[in-house]
Motif scaffolding. Structure first.
Motif, PDB file in Angstrom:
ATOM      1  N   SER A  74       0.907  -1.217  -0.035  1.00 54.20           N
ATOM      2  CA  SER A  74      -0.002   0.063   0.145  1.00 54.20           C
ATOM      3  C   SER A  74       0.876   1.405   0.035  1.00 54.20           C
ATOM      4  N   GLN A  79       6.596   6.900  -2.047  1.00 52.29           N
ATOM      5  CA  GLN A  79       7.119   5.827  -1.179  1.00 52.29           C
ATOM      6  C   GLN A  79       7.652   4.630  -1.823  1.00 52.29           C
ATOM      7  N   GLY A 104       6.184  16.050   8.338  1.00 49.63           N
ATOM      8  CA  GLY A 104       5.537  15.273   9.325  1.00 49.63           C
ATOM      9  C   GLY A 104       4.023  14.780   8.655  1.00 49.63           C
ATOM     10  N   GLY A 105       4.051  13.607   8.640  1.00 49.57           N
ATOM     11  CA  GLY A 105       2.623  12.787   8.242  1.00 49.57           C
ATOM     12  C   GLY A 105       2.904  12.321   6.695  1.00 49.57           C
ATOM     13  N   THR A 106       4.069  12.372   5.965  1.00 50.84           N
ATOM     14  CA  THR A 106       4.222  11.990   4.705  1.00 50.84           C
ATOM     15  C   THR A 106       4.566  10.473   4.518  1.00 50.84           C
ATOM     16  N   GLY A 107       4.551   9.779   5.657  1.00 53.00           N
ATOM     17  CA  GLY A 107       4.807   8.519   5.845  1.00 53.00           C
ATOM     18  C   GLY A 107       6.114   7.878   6.036  1.00 53.00           C
ATOM     19  N   LYS A 108       6.948   8.736   6.378  1.00 48.68           N
ATOM     20  CA  LYS A 108       8.362   8.122   6.652  1.00 48.68           C
ATOM     21  C   LYS A 108       8.468   7.101   7.376  1.00 48.68           C
ATOM     22  N   THR A 109       7.894   7.203   8.655  1.00 51.61           N
ATOM     23  CA  THR A 109       7.957   5.731   9.313  1.00 51.61           C
ATOM     24  C   THR A 109       7.300   4.595   8.676  1.00 51.61           C
ATOM     25  N   PHE A 110       6.290   4.812   8.131  1.00 44.56           N
ATOM     26  CA  PHE A 110       5.449   3.788   7.127  1.00 44.56           C
ATOM     27  C   PHE A 110       6.368   3.047   6.212  1.00 44.56           C
ATOM     28  N   MET A 259       0.162  11.930   4.059  1.00 45.40           N
ATOM     29  CA  MET A 259      -0.859  10.882   4.436  1.00 45.40           C
ATOM     30  C   MET A 259      -1.657  10.966   5.641  1.00 45.40           C
ATOM     31  N   ARG A 260      -1.218  11.607   6.591  1.00 51.62           N
ATOM     32  CA  ARG A 260      -1.847  11.895   7.906  1.00 51.62           C
ATOM     33  C   ARG A 260      -3.126  12.647   7.744  1.00 51.62           C
TER      34      ARG A 260
HETATM   35  N1  LIG Z   1       0.906   4.448   1.926  1.00 57.30           N
HETATM   36  C1  LIG Z   1       0.068   4.570   3.202  1.00 57.30           C
HETATM   37  N2  LIG Z   1      -0.982   4.137   3.002  1.00 57.30           N
HETATM   38  C2  LIG Z   1      -2.142   4.335   4.141  1.00 57.30           C
HETATM   39  N3  LIG Z   1      -1.630   4.931   5.172  1.00 57.30           N
HETATM   40  C3  LIG Z   1      -0.465   5.468   5.282  1.00 57.30           C
HETATM   41  C4  LIG Z   1       0.479   5.306   3.963  1.00 57.30           C
HETATM   42  N4  LIG Z   1       1.807   6.288   4.649  1.00 57.30           N
HETATM   43  C5  LIG Z   1       1.496   6.645   5.622  1.00 57.30           C
HETATM   44  N5  LIG Z   1       0.228   6.367   6.168  1.00 57.30           N
HETATM   45  C6  LIG Z   1      -0.469   6.851   7.547  1.00 57.30           C
HETATM   46  O1  LIG Z   1      -0.153   8.115   7.685  1.00 57.30           O
HETATM   47  C7  LIG Z   1      -0.042   8.451   8.833  1.00 57.30           C
HETATM   48  C8  LIG Z   1       1.405   9.109   8.974  1.00 57.30           C
HETATM   49  O2  LIG Z   1       2.256   8.338   8.465  1.00 57.30           O
HETATM   50  P1  LIG Z   1       4.024   8.327   9.281  1.00 57.30           P
HETATM   51  O3  LIG Z   1       3.408   8.330  10.870  1.00 57.30           O
HETATM   52  O4  LIG Z   1       4.650   7.069   8.760  1.00 57.30           O
HETATM   53  O5  LIG Z   1       4.460   9.746   8.818  1.00 57.30           O
HETATM   54  P2  LIG Z   1       5.813  10.434   9.381  1.00 57.30           P
HETATM   55  O6  LIG Z   1       6.404  11.052   8.228  1.00 57.30           O
HETATM   56  O7  LIG Z   1       6.747   9.536  10.041  1.00 57.30           O
HETATM   57  O8  LIG Z   1       5.376  11.753  10.242  1.00 57.30           O
HETATM   58  P3  LIG Z   1       6.166  12.214  11.417  1.00 57.30           P
HETATM   59  O9  LIG Z   1       7.522  13.181  10.680  1.00 57.30           O
HETATM   60  O10 LIG Z   1       5.208  13.190  12.075  1.00 57.30           O
HETATM   61  O11 LIG Z   1       6.704  11.283  12.401  1.00 57.30           O
HETATM   62  C9  LIG Z   1       0.338   7.187   9.821  1.00 57.30           C
HETATM   63  O12 LIG Z   1      -0.829   6.931  10.449  1.00 57.30           O
HETATM   64  C10 LIG Z   1       0.340   6.094   8.845  1.00 57.30           C
HETATM   65  O13 LIG Z   1       0.001   4.940   9.145  1.00 57.30           O
END
Ligand SMILES: Nc1ncnc2c1ncn2[C@@H]1O[C@H](COP(=O)(O)OP(=O)(O)OP(=O)(O)O)[C@@H](O)[C@H]1O
Length: 342
Positions: A74, A79, A104-110, A259-260
């Motif tokens: 997904s 990504q 923040g919220g662009t899905g790095k951790t994901f 994505m957040r």
């Molecule tokens: N490809 C995806 N499909 C569905 N949900 C996603 C996807 N990528 C990220 N998300 C969701 O979006 C939200 C933010 O993602 P994530 O925590 O990975 O962002 P981040 O860039 O690490 O944020 P931060 O810098 O604030 O820690 C989470 O709830 C995550 O599950």
């Protein structure tokens, strides 16, 4: 130490062996051998790790969470591009340095979770670290970078991490196929450079950044920067990884789609404009919050009730609703605000 084992094991001989194994693991992580000390022999029957350095044994036994293995299906396009590029760097064995740049919220951790699961599912070692404990704890097997890489708390340019070439940490890093360091934007460049120096040393490849490993850094320079005591803006920026010689070696992988807040594109773009410093501001650098996301302050006694009612509508009926409770919070920049709320 033996008391912990004695509770579950009636036999003194077994307890002795387990304590010896613990001592050996601690010595190994400090780069020392138990054989150099006058201690009884270890019987490998009681050793799950069977002589494999403790650090490697632990990392190899991190279970891939099934859901994480499926995350790669997904990934969004940005990504996916980053994921494919990083995996192909691991497969090529030439190594590579990457910086995942995403607000923040662009899905790095994901993305990290998908990568960790993929690499570990191939029985390879992936080391997951972050600058803060909170960010480390949301990656399976995550540890803080300071503890995993044994980075000294104070360090000058040209410094090294404090593990030796023979230590379990060095063996782990030499064996790893992937190293992730999240929130690297918050740390002083000298600490990342120390890991670079140590990696070149333990890999015996002094001419290659990080000794030719695949290392993925991530962070967001729009969020928190390194702490420089009484530092000016220029000194803080100068302390960050952006000003390191390593920056030019990094392949930048940009994540832009929030994505957040994907159900609220206006808010996602508004956050991005603030982060990029392009939202209109006054002479003090303050931006105006749009009226529709504010609960007005009037100065009367009911202000606080109105705020609580807005964030937690129908609180009594929803007390036991976990989605309701975990999807909202009132934060305060100062302790006094919280005391008023309580
Ligand atoms: N490809 C995806 N499909 C569905 N949900 C996603 C996807 N990528 C990220 N998300 C969701 O979006 C939200 C933010 O993602 P994530 O925590 O990975 O962002 P981040 O860039 O690490 O944020 P931060 O810098 O604030 O820690 C989470 O709830 C995550 O599950």
């Amino acid at each position: 130490m033996s008391e912990d084992y004695r509770r579950n094991n009636p036999s003194d001989a077994i307890v002795e062996q387990m304590v010896l194994i613990d001592i050996r693991n601690m010595l190994q992580s400090m780069g020392k051998e138990i054989k150099s000390f006058p201690l009884p022999e270890i019987d490998n029957t009681y050793d799950d790790a069977c002589g494999v350095p403790h650090e490697i044994f632990k990392e190899s036994n991190i279970e891939s969470i099934e859901d994480d293995v499926a995350l790669s299906d997904s990934l969004n396009n940005e990504q996916r591009a980053a994921y494919d590029e990083i995996l192909s760097s691991i497969d090529s064995k030439d190594g590579g340095l990457f910086f995942v740049d995403g607000p923040g919220g662009t899905g790095k951790t994901f993305l990290y979770r998908a990568l960790l699961a993929k690499v570990r599912s191939q029985n390879k070692i992936a080391v997951a670290t972050a600058t803060s404990g909170v960010a480390a704890s949301i990656m399976p097997g995550g540890r803080t970078a300071h503890s995993r890489f044994k980075i000294p708390l104070t360090i000058e340019s040209g410094g090294y991490c404090s593990f030796t070439k023979q230590s379990g940490t060095a063996t782990l890093l030499r064996t790893a196929s992937l190293i992730i360091w999240d929130e690297v934007s918050m740390i002083k460049k000298q600490k990342v450079e120390a890991l670079d120096n140590s990696m070149r040393d333990i890999m015996d490849r002094p001419d290659l950044p990080f000794g030719g490993k695949t290392v993925v850094f991530g962070g967001d320079f729009r969020q928190v920067l390194p702490v420089v005591r009484k530092g000016s803006r220029a000194q803080i920026v100068d302390a960050s990884l952006r000003r390191s010689y390593l920056w030019d070696y990094m392949r930048h992988l940009k994540l832009v789609r929030n994505m957040r807040a994907h159900s609220d594109p206006w808010f996602a773009e508004y956050l991005l404009r603030i982060g990029n410093g392009i939202e209109e501001s006054n002479v003090d650098g303050e931006v105006r919050l749009p009226d529709e996301i504010c609960v007005p302050y009037t100065g009367d006694d009911n202000d606080l009730d109105r705020l609580i009612q807005c964030i937690f509508p129908n609180l009594n009926e929803n007390m036991a609703n976990k989605d309701y409770i975990t999807s909202r919070a009132i934060l305060s920049t100062a302790m006094i605000g919280l005391i008023v709320l309580i």
